[in-house]
Write an enzyme that holds these catalytic residues in place. Structure first.
Site, PDB file in Angstrom:
ATOM      1  N   PHE A  51       1.098  -1.608   0.112  1.00  0.00           N
ATOM      2  CA  PHE A  51      -0.050  -0.207  -0.322  1.00  0.00           C
ATOM      3  C   PHE A  51       0.237   1.323  -0.360  1.00  0.00           C
ATOM      4  O   PHE A  51       1.164   2.093   1.215  1.00  0.00           O
ATOM      5  CB  PHE A  51      -0.803   0.256   1.393  1.00  0.00           C
ATOM      6  CG  PHE A  51      -1.437  -1.149   1.289  1.00  0.00           C
ATOM      7  CD1 PHE A  51      -2.855  -1.426   0.811  1.00  0.00           C
ATOM      8  CD2 PHE A  51      -1.431  -2.322   2.528  1.00  0.00           C
ATOM      9  CE1 PHE A  51      -3.957  -2.455   0.429  1.00  0.00           C
ATOM     10  CE2 PHE A  51      -1.872  -3.110   2.200  1.00  0.00           C
ATOM     11  CZ  PHE A  51      -3.614  -3.943   1.691  1.00  0.00           C
ATOM     12  N   HIS A  52       1.872   1.260  -0.891  1.00  0.00           N
ATOM     13  CA  HIS A  52       3.026   2.533  -0.904  1.00  0.00           C
ATOM     14  C   HIS A  52       3.943   2.534  -2.342  1.00  0.00           C
ATOM     15  O   HIS A  52       3.427   1.450  -3.206  1.00  0.00           O
ATOM     16  CB  HIS A  52       3.960   2.553  -0.309  1.00  0.00           C
ATOM     17  CG  HIS A  52       4.364   1.906   0.649  1.00  0.00           C
ATOM     18  ND1 HIS A  52       4.953   0.441   0.760  1.00  0.00           N
ATOM     19  CD2 HIS A  52       5.360   1.177  -0.582  1.00  0.00           C
ATOM     20  CE1 HIS A  52       5.860  -0.961   0.843  1.00  0.00           C
ATOM     21  NE2 HIS A  52       5.660  -0.002  -0.410  1.00  0.00           N
ATOM     22  N   ALA A  53       3.983   3.645  -2.145  1.00  0.00           N
ATOM     23  CA  ALA A  53       4.775   3.925  -4.091  1.00  0.00           C
ATOM     24  C   ALA A  53       6.367   4.060  -3.125  1.00  0.00           C
ATOM     25  O   ALA A  53       6.227   5.242  -2.320  1.00  0.00           O
ATOM     26  CB  ALA A  53       4.141   4.872  -5.474  1.00  0.00           C
ATOM     27  N   ARG A  98       2.326  -0.316  -5.376  1.00  0.00           N
ATOM     28  CA  ARG A  98       2.170  -1.555  -4.982  1.00  0.00           C
ATOM     29  C   ARG A  98       1.379  -2.423  -3.838  1.00  0.00           C
ATOM     30  O   ARG A  98       1.584  -2.222  -2.608  1.00  0.00           O
ATOM     31  CB  ARG A  98       3.711  -1.739  -5.102  1.00  0.00           C
ATOM     32  CG  ARG A  98       4.169  -2.775  -3.894  1.00  0.00           C
ATOM     33  CD  ARG A  98       5.046  -1.208  -3.502  1.00  0.00           C
ATOM     34  NE  ARG A  98       5.318  -0.709  -5.041  1.00  0.00           N
ATOM     35  CZ  ARG A  98       7.002  -0.483  -4.682  1.00  0.00           C
ATOM     36  NH1 ARG A  98       7.449  -0.714  -3.773  1.00  0.00           N
ATOM     37  NH2 ARG A  98       7.340  -0.063  -6.161  1.00  0.00           N
TER      38      ARG A  98
END
Ligand code: T46
Length: 140
Positions: A51-53, A98
């Site tokens: 849950f991040h980029a 992702r």
């Protein structure tokens, strides 16, 4: 989408029961200089992480044991890549949201990254990620 799948070189003895050996070499097989390697282990089936980029990091993701779905989002579309073999490598450029889902308890996710750890280089809010994508696109 800004990712590619690579074949990680793998060897086996003639006696398959003795297992395999996979390897990659910095600069030769990976399209960035590796500054950091980390791995995620002891996660149960159904675990949902990520849950991040990243704004700077290039990464090579691989799964030497088990099966893990990697959901990728470039702000326009989502794609799923399943890492289920020690010889599959997933190269991610910066700017991809992702999420990772464990298909099997104990699957191991390994990451070779281009940057040292810096929490400020992460975007962990999806709305901010969409804003980041729009800003990047308006710069082009
Ligand atoms: C990624 C996916 C595939 C550190 O202190 N140093 C490090 O080098 C890393 C990678 C993490 N951490 C700390 C930060 C958090 O307190 O470890 C904790 C767990 O990290 P995070 O919640 O970011 O874990 P994941 O599984 O969501 O994401 C990780 C990586 O952080 C990220 O780079 O792309 O794996």
């Amino acid at each position: 989408m800004k990712y590619s799948l690579i074949d990680i070189k793998s060897t086996h003895y003639d006696d398959k029961t003795a297992g395999g050996l996979s390897f990659f070499e910095g600069e030769r097989d990976v399209p960035f200089k590796i500054r950091r390697i980390y791995w995620i282990y002891e996660a149960e089936k159904g675990t949902h992480r990520g849950f991040h980029a990243h704004t700077l990091n290039w990464q090579l993701l691989f799964c030497p044991y088990g099966s893990i779905d990697i959901i990728l989002d470039d702000g326009h579309e989502r794609e799923k890549v399943t890492l289920d073999s020690p010889s599959k490598g997933l190269v991610l450029s910066p700017g991809l949201w992702r999420e990772m889902i464990w298909n099997k308890t104990g699957s191991v996710l390994c990451v070779a990254a281009s940057e040292y750890y810096d929490p400020d280089e992460y975007i962990r809010d999806y709305d901010k990620f969409i804003e980041y994508v729009k800003n990047k696109e308006s710069e082009q």
